[in-house]
Every structure is written in structure tokens, then in C-alpha cells.
Motif scaffolding. Sequence first.
Motif, PDB file in Angstrom:
ATOM      1  N   HIS A 103      88.543 -25.543  18.373  1.00 55.54           N
ATOM      2  CA  HIS A 103      88.342 -25.823  16.687  1.00 55.54           C
ATOM      3  C   HIS A 103      87.401 -27.022  16.152  1.00 55.54           C
ATOM      4  N   ALA A 104      86.632 -26.505  17.326  1.00 58.24           N
ATOM      5  CA  ALA A 104      85.657 -27.675  16.765  1.00 58.24           C
ATOM      6  C   ALA A 104      84.810 -26.850  15.208  1.00 58.24           C
ATOM      7  N   ASP A 105      84.744 -25.745  14.898  1.00 62.98           N
ATOM      8  CA  ASP A 105      84.792 -25.463  13.386  1.00 62.98           C
ATOM      9  C   ASP A 105      85.371 -26.048  12.151  1.00 62.98           C
ATOM     10  N   GLU A 106      86.385 -26.047  12.977  1.00 61.23           N
ATOM     11  CA  GLU A 106      87.494 -26.120  11.588  1.00 61.23           C
ATOM     12  C   GLU A 106      87.555 -27.532  11.398  1.00 61.23           C
ATOM     13  N   ILE A 107      87.043 -28.643  12.298  1.00 57.41           N
ATOM     14  CA  ILE A 107      87.234 -29.865  12.788  1.00 57.41           C
ATOM     15  C   ILE A 107      86.204 -30.140  12.103  1.00 57.41           C
ATOM     16  N   SER A 108      84.701 -29.533  11.634  1.00 55.81           N
ATOM     17  CA  SER A 108      84.421 -29.941  11.132  1.00 55.81           C
ATOM     18  C   SER A 108      83.865 -29.350   9.745  1.00 55.81           C
ATOM     19  N   ALA A 109      84.851 -27.944   9.729  1.00 52.05           N
ATOM     20  CA  ALA A 109      84.410 -27.892   8.113  1.00 52.05           C
ATOM     21  C   ALA A 109      85.312 -29.107   7.341  1.00 52.05           C
ATOM     22  N   THR A 131      87.125 -35.423  23.700  1.00 51.92           N
ATOM     23  CA  THR A 131      88.629 -35.589  24.028  1.00 51.92           C
ATOM     24  C   THR A 131      89.683 -35.727  22.690  1.00 51.92           C
ATOM     25  N   GLY A 132      88.221 -35.944  21.285  1.00 54.31           N
ATOM     26  CA  GLY A 132      88.858 -36.893  20.128  1.00 54.31           C
ATOM     27  C   GLY A 132      88.322 -36.799  18.926  1.00 54.31           C
ATOM     28  N   VAL A 133      89.574 -36.827  17.861  1.00 53.58           N
ATOM     29  CA  VAL A 133      89.238 -36.786  16.237  1.00 53.58           C
ATOM     30  C   VAL A 133      89.763 -37.988  15.340  1.00 53.58           C
ATOM     31  N   THR A 134      88.223 -38.258  14.655  1.00 56.47           N
ATOM     32  CA  THR A 134      89.083 -39.907  13.907  1.00 56.47           C
ATOM     33  C   THR A 134      88.914 -39.050  13.076  1.00 56.47           C
ATOM     34  N   PHE A 135      89.560 -40.084  12.552  1.00 56.89           N
ATOM     35  CA  PHE A 135      90.092 -39.737  10.374  1.00 56.89           C
ATOM     36  C   PHE A 135      90.498 -41.265   9.968  1.00 56.89           C
ATOM     37  N   SER A 136      90.467 -41.378   8.825  1.00 58.44           N
ATOM     38  CA  SER A 136      91.167 -42.351   7.488  1.00 58.44           C
ATOM     39  C   SER A 136      91.464 -42.164   7.154  1.00 58.44           C
ATOM     40  N   ALA A 137      92.614 -43.520   6.278  1.00 54.77           N
ATOM     41  CA  ALA A 137      93.587 -43.087   5.351  1.00 54.77           C
ATOM     42  C   ALA A 137      92.909 -42.431   4.033  1.00 54.77           C
ATOM     43  N   ARG A 138      91.439 -42.392   3.887  1.00 54.95           N
ATOM     44  CA  ARG A 138      90.886 -41.561   2.565  1.00 54.95           C
ATOM     45  C   ARG A 138      90.372 -39.952   3.411  1.00 54.95           C
ATOM     46  N   ASP A 176      97.796 -31.656   8.064  1.00 50.16           N
ATOM     47  CA  ASP A 176      99.394 -31.491   8.738  1.00 50.16           C
ATOM     48  C   ASP A 176      98.454 -29.872   9.640  1.00 50.16           C
ATOM     49  N   ASP A 177      98.191 -29.031   9.088  1.00 50.54           N
ATOM     50  CA  ASP A 177      97.999 -27.546   9.674  1.00 50.54           C
ATOM     51  C   ASP A 177      97.276 -28.145  10.737  1.00 50.54           C
ATOM     52  N   LEU A 178      96.375 -28.599  10.553  1.00 49.33           N
ATOM     53  CA  LEU A 178      95.183 -28.899  11.694  1.00 49.33           C
ATOM     54  C   LEU A 178      95.994 -29.304  12.961  1.00 49.33           C
ATOM     55  N   VAL A 179      96.473 -30.454  12.618  1.00 51.73           N
ATOM     56  CA  VAL A 179      97.436 -30.803  13.539  1.00 51.73           C
ATOM     57  C   VAL A 179      98.166 -30.359  14.483  1.00 51.73           C
ATOM     58  N   GLU A 180      98.565 -29.354  14.187  1.00 48.94           N
ATOM     59  CA  GLU A 180      99.764 -28.431  14.614  1.00 48.94           C
ATOM     60  C   GLU A 180      98.507 -27.350  15.110  1.00 48.94           C
TER      61      GLU A 180
END
Length: 118
Positions: free
Chosen positions: A76-82, A90-97, A102-106
Motif C-alpha cells: 500500500h506504499a502508493d496509497e500511503i504516499s498519496a 514497518t510503519g506509517v506515521t501520522f498526526s492529529a492534523r 479509516d479505510d486505509l487503516v482497514e
Amino acid sequence: MKTMTDHDTYIAAAPEQFRLLLAQLRAQLASTLPDAEEVIEYKMPGFRIGKSIIAGYAAFTKQCGLYLSPGAIAAHADEISATGLKASKTGVTFSARKPIPDDLVERLALASRKDLGL
């Protein structure tokens, strides 16, 4: 953060700006992986099936992370980048901003489960 023994305690001890985000992520993972056991491994909350951690999450000072199998991240590298999020092996970083959708988490959690053969 001191050593935590359950998800509720971990979330309550996280930086305030991340608590709601972590609670939502936990609920999303629990819904996506209903047969997984909630555990604390490697000092962070996770979801385990058998002896394999399918997904884990953590809060840091300025961001949060969702941790999965390397195959799930790669698939899912392309989706994460998009979405404008950053990923490691092994991970995806994110913030409150900029939370992780949710659909990507699933999709990531299900891909991690599949990657681990569960």
C-alpha cells in the motif's frame, strides 16, 4: 511513557492531542480484526492472532505510528504516499492534523494479516 499494561492505560498516558486519535485507531483495528487479542508488546498496544502481532500503534511527542508487517506497507506504499503520510519499512506515521484515513487503516490491517498468513 512508563510501561503500560493495557490499551486504556496507554491511551490515557499518551499526549493529550493524540488520545482521541488513538482511541479511534484502536476501535478501527478492533473492528477490522475482531478475532485478535489486544496486547501490549514492545511497550506499545497491539493486536495479536496466535503468536503474531498483526498491527500495533504508538504515540510519541509530535506524532503517532501504526505498525504492520513489511508486506502490508509495501503493498500500500502508493496509497500511503498519496495521503501525504510517511512510511518506513514497518510503519506509517501520522498526526492529529493529518490522521490516517479509516479505510486505509482497514486495508493495511487486513493486508498485514494476509502477509502473516493468518
